[in-house]
Design an enzyme around this catalytic site. Structure first.
Site, PDB file in Angstrom:
ATOM      1  N   ARG A  59      32.116  33.682  54.049  1.00  0.00           N
ATOM      2  CA  ARG A  59      32.718  34.105  52.784  1.00  0.00           C
ATOM      3  C   ARG A  59      31.639  34.594  51.812  1.00  0.00           C
ATOM      4  O   ARG A  59      31.842  35.550  51.061  1.00  0.00           O
ATOM      5  CB  ARG A  59      33.519  32.954  52.173  1.00  0.00           C
ATOM      6  CG  ARG A  59      34.676  32.537  53.076  1.00  0.00           C
ATOM      7  CD  ARG A  59      35.640  31.637  52.367  1.00  0.00           C
ATOM      8  NE  ARG A  59      36.200  32.299  51.202  1.00  0.00           N
ATOM      9  CZ  ARG A  59      36.660  31.666  50.135  1.00  0.00           C
ATOM     10  NH1 ARG A  59      36.612  30.363  50.076  1.00  0.00           N
ATOM     11  NH2 ARG A  59      37.170  32.335  49.132  1.00  0.00           N
ATOM     12  N   ASN A  92      38.288  30.846  41.280  1.00  0.00           N
ATOM     13  CA  ASN A  92      37.665  31.603  42.362  1.00  0.00           C
ATOM     14  C   ASN A  92      36.196  31.249  42.513  1.00  0.00           C
ATOM     15  O   ASN A  92      35.504  30.990  41.534  1.00  0.00           O
ATOM     16  CB  ASN A  92      37.815  33.107  42.115  1.00  0.00           C
ATOM     17  CG  ASN A  92      39.271  33.528  42.082  1.00  0.00           C
ATOM     18  OD1 ASN A  92      40.132  32.794  42.563  1.00  0.00           O
ATOM     19  ND2 ASN A  92      39.548  34.686  41.518  1.00  0.00           N
ATOM     20  N   VAL A  93      35.746  31.299  43.745  1.00  0.00           N
ATOM     21  CA  VAL A  93      34.347  30.984  44.017  1.00  0.00           C
ATOM     22  C   VAL A  93      33.547  32.268  44.241  1.00  0.00           C
ATOM     23  O   VAL A  93      32.352  32.212  44.526  1.00  0.00           O
ATOM     24  CB  VAL A  93      34.231  29.999  45.214  1.00  0.00           C
ATOM     25  CG1 VAL A  93      34.828  28.644  44.821  1.00  0.00           C
ATOM     26  CG2 VAL A  93      34.898  30.537  46.473  1.00  0.00           C
ATOM     27  N   HIS A 109      36.074  25.544  40.346  1.00  0.00           N
ATOM     28  CA  HIS A 109      36.046  25.115  41.750  1.00  0.00           C
ATOM     29  C   HIS A 109      34.708  25.408  42.429  1.00  0.00           C
ATOM     30  O   HIS A 109      34.631  25.402  43.656  1.00  0.00           O
ATOM     31  CB  HIS A 109      37.185  25.779  42.543  1.00  0.00           C
ATOM     32  CG  HIS A 109      38.534  25.224  42.213  1.00  0.00           C
ATOM     33  ND1 HIS A 109      39.719  25.837  42.594  1.00  0.00           N
ATOM     34  CD2 HIS A 109      38.894  24.095  41.552  1.00  0.00           C
ATOM     35  CE1 HIS A 109      40.744  25.105  42.170  1.00  0.00           C
ATOM     36  NE2 HIS A 109      40.266  24.055  41.534  1.00  0.00           N
ATOM     37  N   CYS A 139      14.417  18.104  46.359  1.00  0.00           N
ATOM     38  CA  CYS A 139      14.001  16.733  46.702  1.00  0.00           C
ATOM     39  C   CYS A 139      13.484  16.631  48.133  1.00  0.00           C
ATOM     40  O   CYS A 139      12.967  15.589  48.538  1.00  0.00           O
ATOM     41  CB  CYS A 139      15.147  15.747  46.496  1.00  0.00           C
ATOM     42  SG  CYS A 139      16.479  15.892  47.706  1.00  0.00           S
ATOM     43  N   SER A 178      48.823  30.812  42.556  1.00  0.00           N
ATOM     44  CA  SER A 178      50.124  30.365  43.062  1.00  0.00           C
ATOM     45  C   SER A 178      50.631  29.110  42.359  1.00  0.00           C
ATOM     46  O   SER A 178      51.773  28.718  42.540  1.00  0.00           O
ATOM     47  CB  SER A 178      50.028  30.092  44.566  1.00  0.00           C
ATOM     48  OG  SER A 178      49.102  29.047  44.805  1.00  0.00           O
TER      49      SER A 178
END
Ligand code: OAD
Length: 234
Positions: A59, A92-93, A109, A139, A178
């Site tokens: 994605r 949305n990402v 999100h 780290c 939705s």
């Protein structure tokens, strides 16, 4: 619409659909090939980490093939010009709001182009694949990076900021979502509770359509620029 100063806009996968990114629940949606519970949960990550990393790697790579559409551009114009308070809350990402130029926005999100270290909880920008490169540069923990995505069962980011904005909103607008996933699906009721007018712009009536004062049905690339022009002219 009168006396509107403060606006909260919630966006979902539908606003990016015409850019070529699949929605989650429609035909051709992302979940057709993968069950949600196979990918988007902490349990899935523990069970099959490579599957989850590869899914989000694909994605993330797909972002390089798409561009913001007229709906993203119209919201960015509104953000630049609106004199009152304005907050775009996206589920949305993808990064299409930012690429269109929006500034007053947040990703509740998470973001595809961000990594989260499970050991030290640092969040850092991430551009390429995560699989095979998941050691934390901060780290040093081996294989500790995961996509900085809010999985099912996890608490979305910046809920305090969102709640404050909803409490001050005169207008709440929901675009291309939705209404299936909480807490975002409940924002319309919160905004109404505080006295905001509510408007939905979506390709079809959503699960929560009846909560809105007004629902406009059609593609975001047409409805959003029309609504922004209307607002600027009012
Ligand atoms: P959905 O896929 O559930 O819903 C997309 C909505 O957009 C549907 O109601 C469509 O009818 C509408 N739509 C499709 N094309 C459109 C267009 N061109 N113009 C306007 N509307 C259009 O996506 P979301 O509601 O965003 O969470 O899903 C919510 C969350 O579920 C996502 O953020 C994701 C998923 O689990 C995470 O990744 C954490």
């Amino acid at each position: 619409m009168s006396a509107i100063q403060n606006i909260v806009i919630l966006t979902g996968a539908g606003i990016s659909a015409e850019s070529g990114l699949a929605t989650f629940r429609g035909p051709g949606g992302l979940w057709e090939g993968h069950r949600v519970e196979d990918i988007c949960t902490p349990e899935a990550l523990a069970r099959d980490r490579p599957l989850v990393l590869e899914f989000y790697d694909a994605r993330r790579a797909a972002l390089t093939t798409v561009e913001p559409n007229p709906a993203h551009h119209a919201l960015a114009r509104l953000d630049a010009e609106w004199p009152g308070e304005l907050l775009i809350v996206t589920q949305n990402v993808d990064d299409l709001h930012e690429r269109a130029g929006a500034k007053r926005m947040l990703h509740m999100h998470g973001e595809l182009q961000s990594a989260l270290c499970e050991a030290c909880e640092v969040r850092l920008p991430w551009a390429g694949p995560m699989i095979g490169h998941a050691d934390c540069p901060s780290c040093g923990a081996k294989g500790a990076l995961r996509p900085d995505i809010v999985f099912f069962g996890e608490i979305p980011y910046q809920m305090d900021v969102i709640d404050r904005a909803l409490a001050r909103a005169d207008l709440f607008v929901s675009i291309g979502t939705s209404g299936a996933v909480y807490p975002a699906a409940g924002f319309v009721q919160t905004a109404r509770h505080y006295g905001a007018q509510t408007l939905e712009l979506n390709l079809e009536p959503s699960a929560g359509s009846f909560h809105f004062d007004e629902s406009r049905i059609g593609p975001a690339s047409r409805l959003v620029p029309e609504w922004v022009a209307e607002l600027n002219g009012s």
